[in-house]
Enzyme design. Structure first.
Site, PDB file in Angstrom:
ATOM      1  N   GLY A  88      -2.719   8.269  -4.233  1.00 47.71           N
ATOM      2  CA  GLY A  88      -2.092   9.516  -4.673  1.00 47.71           C
ATOM      3  C   GLY A  88      -0.818   9.837  -3.916  1.00 47.71           C
ATOM      4  N   ASP A  89      -0.073  10.777  -4.440  1.00 46.61           N
ATOM      5  CA  ASP A  89       1.102  11.374  -3.788  1.00 46.61           C
ATOM      6  C   ASP A  89       1.362  12.660  -4.583  1.00 46.61           C
ATOM      7  OD1 ASP A  89       3.323  10.727  -1.687  1.00 46.61           O
ATOM      8  OD2 ASP A  89       4.448  11.415  -3.423  1.00 46.61           O
TER       9      ASP A  89
ATOM     10  N   LYS B  62       5.473   1.715  -3.050  1.00 41.64           N
ATOM     11  CA  LYS B  62       5.399   3.074  -3.612  1.00 41.64           C
ATOM     12  C   LYS B  62       5.681   2.987  -5.097  1.00 41.64           C
ATOM     13  CE  LYS B  62       4.886   7.404  -2.274  1.00 41.64           C
ATOM     14  NZ  LYS B  62       4.189   7.957  -1.106  1.00 41.64           N
TER      15      LYS B  62
ATOM     16  N   LYS C 131       0.859  -1.178   0.000  1.00 44.17           N
ATOM     17  CA  LYS C 131       0.000   0.000   0.000  1.00 44.17           C
ATOM     18  C   LYS C 131       0.890   1.221   0.000  1.00 44.17           C
ATOM     19  CE  LYS C 131      -3.959   2.057   0.245  1.00 44.17           C
ATOM     20  NZ  LYS C 131      -3.524   2.776  -0.988  1.00 44.17           N
TER      21      LYS C 131
ATOM     22  N   GLN D 250       7.351   3.688   3.946  1.00 45.75           N
ATOM     23  CA  GLN D 250       5.938   3.291   3.988  1.00 45.75           C
ATOM     24  C   GLN D 250       5.737   2.007   4.799  1.00 45.75           C
ATOM     25  OE1 GLN D 250       3.991   5.444   1.634  1.00 45.75           O
ATOM     26  NE2 GLN D 250       2.291   4.889   2.961  1.00 45.75           N
TER      27      GLN D 250
ATOM     28  N   THR E  53      -4.620  13.403   5.371  1.00 46.36           N
ATOM     29  CA  THR E  53      -3.206  13.544   5.750  1.00 46.36           C
ATOM     30  C   THR E  53      -3.000  14.827   6.554  1.00 46.36           C
ATOM     31  OG1 THR E  53      -2.671  12.408   3.692  1.00 46.36           O
ATOM     32  CG2 THR E  53      -0.844  13.383   4.914  1.00 46.36           C
TER      33      THR E  53
ATOM     34  N   ASN F 138      -2.137  18.917  -1.499  1.00 45.29           N
ATOM     35  CA  ASN F 138      -3.146  18.205  -0.709  1.00 45.29           C
ATOM     36  C   ASN F 138      -2.845  18.224   0.791  1.00 45.29           C
ATOM     37  OD1 ASN F 138      -3.773  15.185   0.505  1.00 45.29           O
ATOM     38  ND2 ASN F 138      -5.490  16.104  -0.576  1.00 45.29           N
TER      39      ASN F 138
ATOM     40  N   LYS G 244       5.512   3.216   8.427  1.00 45.24           N
ATOM     41  CA  LYS G 244       4.339   4.081   8.570  1.00 45.24           C
ATOM     42  C   LYS G 244       3.065   3.243   8.596  1.00 45.24           C
ATOM     43  CE  LYS G 244       4.083   7.432   5.548  1.00 45.24           C
ATOM     44  NZ  LYS G 244       3.751   8.327   4.417  1.00 45.24           N
TER      45      LYS G 244
ATOM     46  N   SER H 160      -6.827   5.659   3.698  1.00 44.13           N
ATOM     47  CA  SER H 160      -6.875   4.802   2.506  1.00 44.13           C
ATOM     48  C   SER H 160      -7.259   3.372   2.901  1.00 44.13           C
ATOM     49  CB  SER H 160      -5.507   4.764   1.819  1.00 44.13           C
ATOM     50  OG  SER H 160      -5.337   5.875   0.973  1.00 44.13           O
TER      51      SER H 160
HETATM   52  P1  NDP Z   1       0.804  17.719  -4.008  1.00 45.21           P
HETATM   53  O1  NDP Z   1       1.289  17.391  -5.370  1.00 45.21           O
HETATM   54  O2  NDP Z   1      -0.642  17.902  -3.759  1.00 45.21           O
HETATM   55  O3  NDP Z   1       1.533  19.040  -3.486  1.00 45.21           O
HETATM   56  C1  NDP Z   1       2.921  19.107  -3.400  1.00 45.21           C
HETATM   57  C2  NDP Z   1       3.316  20.495  -2.949  1.00 45.21           C
HETATM   58  O4  NDP Z   1       4.713  20.519  -2.676  1.00 45.21           O
HETATM   59  C3  NDP Z   1       3.075  21.548  -4.015  1.00 45.21           C
HETATM   60  O5  NDP Z   1       2.844  22.791  -3.406  1.00 45.21           O
HETATM   61  C4  NDP Z   1       4.398  21.533  -4.771  1.00 45.21           C
HETATM   62  O6  NDP Z   1       4.671  22.752  -5.464  1.00 45.21           O
HETATM   63  C5  NDP Z   1       5.380  21.329  -3.640  1.00 45.21           C
HETATM   64  N1  NDP Z   1       6.550  20.597  -4.153  1.00 45.21           N
HETATM   65  C6  NDP Z   1       6.565  19.354  -4.670  1.00 45.21           C
HETATM   66  N2  NDP Z   1       7.792  19.013  -5.067  1.00 45.21           N
HETATM   67  C7  NDP Z   1       8.564  20.069  -4.811  1.00 45.21           C
HETATM   68  C8  NDP Z   1       9.935  20.330  -4.992  1.00 45.21           C
HETATM   69  N3  NDP Z   1      10.763  19.429  -5.532  1.00 45.21           N
HETATM   70  N4  NDP Z   1      10.410  21.534  -4.586  1.00 45.21           N
HETATM   71  C9  NDP Z   1       9.578  22.454  -4.040  1.00 45.21           C
HETATM   72  N5  NDP Z   1       8.257  22.279  -3.868  1.00 45.21           N
HETATM   73  C10 NDP Z   1       7.771  21.096  -4.225  1.00 45.21           C
HETATM   74  O7  NDP Z   1       1.415  16.578  -3.061  1.00 45.21           O
HETATM   75  P2  NDP Z   1       0.950  16.142  -1.599  1.00 45.21           P
HETATM   76  O8  NDP Z   1       0.498  17.328  -0.831  1.00 45.21           O
HETATM   77  O9  NDP Z   1       0.079  14.979  -1.723  1.00 45.21           O
HETATM   78  O10 NDP Z   1       2.341  15.613  -0.997  1.00 45.21           O
HETATM   79  C11 NDP Z   1       3.231  16.455  -0.252  1.00 45.21           C
HETATM   80  C12 NDP Z   1       4.154  15.591   0.583  1.00 45.21           C
HETATM   81  O11 NDP Z   1       3.376  14.825   1.511  1.00 45.21           O
HETATM   82  C13 NDP Z   1       5.004  14.586  -0.167  1.00 45.21           C
HETATM   83  O12 NDP Z   1       6.229  14.399   0.524  1.00 45.21           O
HETATM   84  C14 NDP Z   1       4.180  13.294  -0.064  1.00 45.21           C
HETATM   85  O13 NDP Z   1       4.972  12.147  -0.235  1.00 45.21           O
HETATM   86  C15 NDP Z   1       3.662  13.429   1.356  1.00 45.21           C
HETATM   87  N6  NDP Z   1       2.477  12.664   1.713  1.00 45.21           N
HETATM   88  C16 NDP Z   1       1.320  12.750   0.994  1.00 45.21           C
HETATM   89  C17 NDP Z   1       0.195  12.050   1.389  1.00 45.21           C
HETATM   90  C18 NDP Z   1      -1.111  12.184   0.684  1.00 45.21           C
HETATM   91  O14 NDP Z   1      -2.079  11.559   1.139  1.00 45.21           O
HETATM   92  N7  NDP Z   1      -1.228  12.952  -0.372  1.00 45.21           N
HETATM   93  C19 NDP Z   1       0.238  11.151   2.544  1.00 45.21           C
HETATM   94  C20 NDP Z   1       1.478  11.181   3.282  1.00 45.21           C
HETATM   95  C21 NDP Z   1       2.543  11.904   2.853  1.00 45.21           C
HETATM   96  P3  NDP Z   1       4.473  22.790  -7.056  1.00 45.21           P
HETATM   97  O15 NDP Z   1       3.001  22.638  -7.266  1.00 45.21           O
HETATM   98  O16 NDP Z   1       5.012  24.115  -7.470  1.00 45.21           O
HETATM   99  O17 NDP Z   1       5.264  21.637  -7.606  1.00 45.21           O
HETATM  100  O1  2IT Z   2       3.043   8.791   1.537  1.00 46.51           O
HETATM  101  C1  2IT Z   2       1.885   8.359   1.734  1.00 46.51           C
HETATM  102  O2  2IT Z   2       1.590   7.780   2.793  1.00 46.51           O
HETATM  103  C2  2IT Z   2       0.881   8.543   0.685  1.00 46.51           C
HETATM  104  N1  2IT Z   2       1.192   9.149  -0.343  1.00 46.51           N
HETATM  105  C3  2IT Z   2      -0.491   7.955   0.847  1.00 46.51           C
HETATM  106  C4  2IT Z   2      -0.510   6.511   0.465  1.00 46.51           C
HETATM  107  C5  2IT Z   2      -1.873   5.856   0.444  1.00 46.51           C
HETATM  108  O3  2IT Z   2      -1.900   4.674   0.094  1.00 46.51           O
HETATM  109  O4  2IT Z   2      -2.884   6.498   0.750  1.00 46.51           O
END
Ligand code: NDP
Ligand code: 2IT
Length: 448
Positions: free
Chosen positions: A165-166, A126, A90, A111, A209, A240, A114, A380
């Site tokens: 998603g990620d 992943k 997952k 992961q 999240t 997100n 976690k 999830s």
């Molecule tokens: P999104 O794509 O929704 O948003 C990512 C954000 O981070 C955007 O504002 C983006 O800016 C910025 N960003 C991404 N890459 C870079 C980079 N290389 N340098 C600077 N800014 C960057 O992703 P999420 O919010 O889903 O994910 C954010 C983090 O949280 C990640 O580390 C992800 O692995 C983690 N995560 C996500 C989960 C989820 O459920 N979505 C769960 C647990 C962890 P821009 O749009 O300009 O690229």
């Molecule tokens: O980093 C993370 O935990 C995620 N991007 C969410 C993974 C999931 O299966 O919901």
């Protein structure tokens, strides 16, 4: 040489040029020393750490698709099925030009622990691609997602591997992938999570999240005698995780004053306007300049021309919610000099190793991503449960379960840190608590 050091050397040698993977493995192994040393003979004989640091399966594939000009484009893609000791693989799918094998392996490795901390039956995996959804038309994104799923569908199913998603993969991408999976397999099943509400998604998954991060932060602060009400918060990212972290922080009475994207950051001393941020990022898919243009109290800072970031603002709490290694030692020194109390990771490994050590040495309450951001994957797993029983739970029901899970995670990592003589070291607590359950399941299942 100790078993832990031997394994770290082996990982570096066998996985050259994958610095993020080495970093994640080092952090975990270093904090497991006390547990490993107590069981060293058995773990060595069973090659437990060799197996834990080697993915069970790695699928690498190409994704050809046709752009709007009729040109064929080819992206690299992968799914790392890291560990299935406690449940089907997952974990999310990252779509970003920086994606490579080392980054997806670090994410898959994190992961495992976690998912174990959530207390739910999910293994670690992943995936992702170096495809960049930014600036692409909806048709181009659909073409990519369909081609991507055409290959991925051979390796996933509700009981094998359930992606989500990620970064770069949101509701639109999951929708296109789900449609293609259904078309290829003729199966209407919960093979992906983060689905839309009209076709099997869970209420509160979008928020999970960010909300979960704040539930854990609030509980940790309470247990350390601090009230979150009235505290100023610096958030990075505006995707997100960041958006719903900001929303819940406000609901709890805190004042989030920053957010960022890859080109710039915003300081809004009156507090981030979440409705406007959602409009700019979720609806228009625009830059933060647009937020600043519509919000008189906001100051916009361009990262490239100024060389600055949001960590220079004086705050009580920092929540890095963008990407790995976005908070370095210089940032940590600024935050500490400005009196930061707590740092909780919304992103995966956003704090560099030296910055993490500096926070801990400075007695800042520091919670690693594998605990603090586990609310997304936990919800999830709740989506998987709802899909299996072909029912949907209410928002309140899912949100209440999420809150319980996050509060439990905090107490589990706190208890583990105390039990192993490292009180307040939530990095060690999270790694130990996550590891023990996986190790136990691996030993019970024999040499596989
Ligand atoms: P999104 O794509 O929704 O948003 C990512 C954000 O981070 C955007 O504002 C983006 O800016 C910025 N960003 C991404 N890459 C870079 C980079 N290389 N340098 C600077 N800014 C960057 O992703 P999420 O919010 O889903 O994910 C954010 C983090 O949280 C990640 O580390 C992800 O692995 C983690 N995560 C996500 C989960 C989820 O459920 N979505 C769960 C647990 C962890 P821009 O749009 O300009 O690229
Ligand atoms: O980093 C993370 O935990 C995620 N991007 C969410 C993974 C999931 O299966 O919901």
């Amino acid at each position: 040489m100790s078993y832990v050091d031997e394994i770290y050397e082996r990982v570096v040698k066998q996985n050259p040029a994958q610095p993020e993977f080495h970093q994640a493995v080092k952090e975990v192994l270093d904090s497991l020393r006390v547990v490993i040393e107590a069981n060293e003979d058995v773990y060595r004989r069973e090659a437990l750490l060799e197996r834990l640091t080697t993915p069970e399966r790695q699928v690498l594939f190409r994704v050809p698709w046709v752009d709007d000009k009729g040109q064929v484009q080819v992206n690299n893609a992968m799914r790392i099925q890291f560990n299935s000791a406690i449940g089907p693989y997952k974990g999310g799918l990252r779509l970003h030009p920086s994606v490579n094998l080392g980054i997806i392996k670090f994410l898959g490795f994190e992961q495992i622990f976690k998912n174990s901390l959530t207390g739910l039956p999910i293994g670690g995996g992943k995936g992702g691609s170096d495809f960049d959804p930014k600036g692409k038309s909806d048709r181009e994104v659909m073409a990519f997602c369909q081609s991507f799923m055409t290959e991925l569908s051979k390796y996933v199913s509700t009981d094998t591997d359930v992606p989500a998603g990620d970064i770069g993969t949101g509701a639109r991408e999951i929708g296109y992938m789900y449609g293609q999976y259904k078309r290829l397999t003729t199966k209407y099943e919960g093979v992906l999570t983060g689905k839309g509400l009209s076709y099997g998604g869970s209420l509160a998954r979008t928020e999970a999240t960010g909300y979960g991060l704040l539930y854990l932060t609030d509980e940790m602060l309470k247990c350390n005698g601090v009230d979150i009400k009235g505290k100023t918060v610096a958030v990075s990212g505006s995707g997100n995780v960041a958006i719903y972290a900001i929303e819940k922080a406000q609901q709890l009475g805190a004042n989030p004053v920053t957010c960022s994207d890859s080109t710039g950051w915003v300081y809004d001393p009156e507090g981030i306007d979440v409705a406007l941020l959602k409009e700019v990022k979720e609806v228009k898919r625009a830059r933060l300049t647009e937020y600043a243009a519509q919000r008189p109290s906001a100051q916009y800072h361009d990262k490239a021309s100024e060389g600055t970031n949001q960590w220079e603002i004086k705050v009580d709490i920092a929540l890095p919610c963008a990407t790995q290694n976005e908070l370095n030692i210089d940032d940590a020194k600024k935050l500490v000099a400005n009196g930061v109390i707590a740092v909780c990771e919304g992103a995966n490994m956003p704090t560099t190793a030296d910055a993490t050590e500096f926070f801990q040495a400075s007695k800042v309450l520091f919670v690693p991503g594998k605990a603090a951001n586990a609310g997304g994957v936990a919800t999830s797993a709740l989506e998987m449960s709802q899909n299996s029983e072909r029912l949907s739970w209410t928002f309140e029901e899912v949100d209440a379960k999420l809150k319980d899970i996050m509060v439990n995670i905090y107490h589990n990592i706190d208890d583990a840190s105390k039990k192993y003589g490292m009180e307040g070291n939530y990095v060690a607590g999270a790694n130990i608590a996550g590891f023990l359950k996986v190790a136990d399941a691996m030993m019970a299942q024999g040499i596989v």
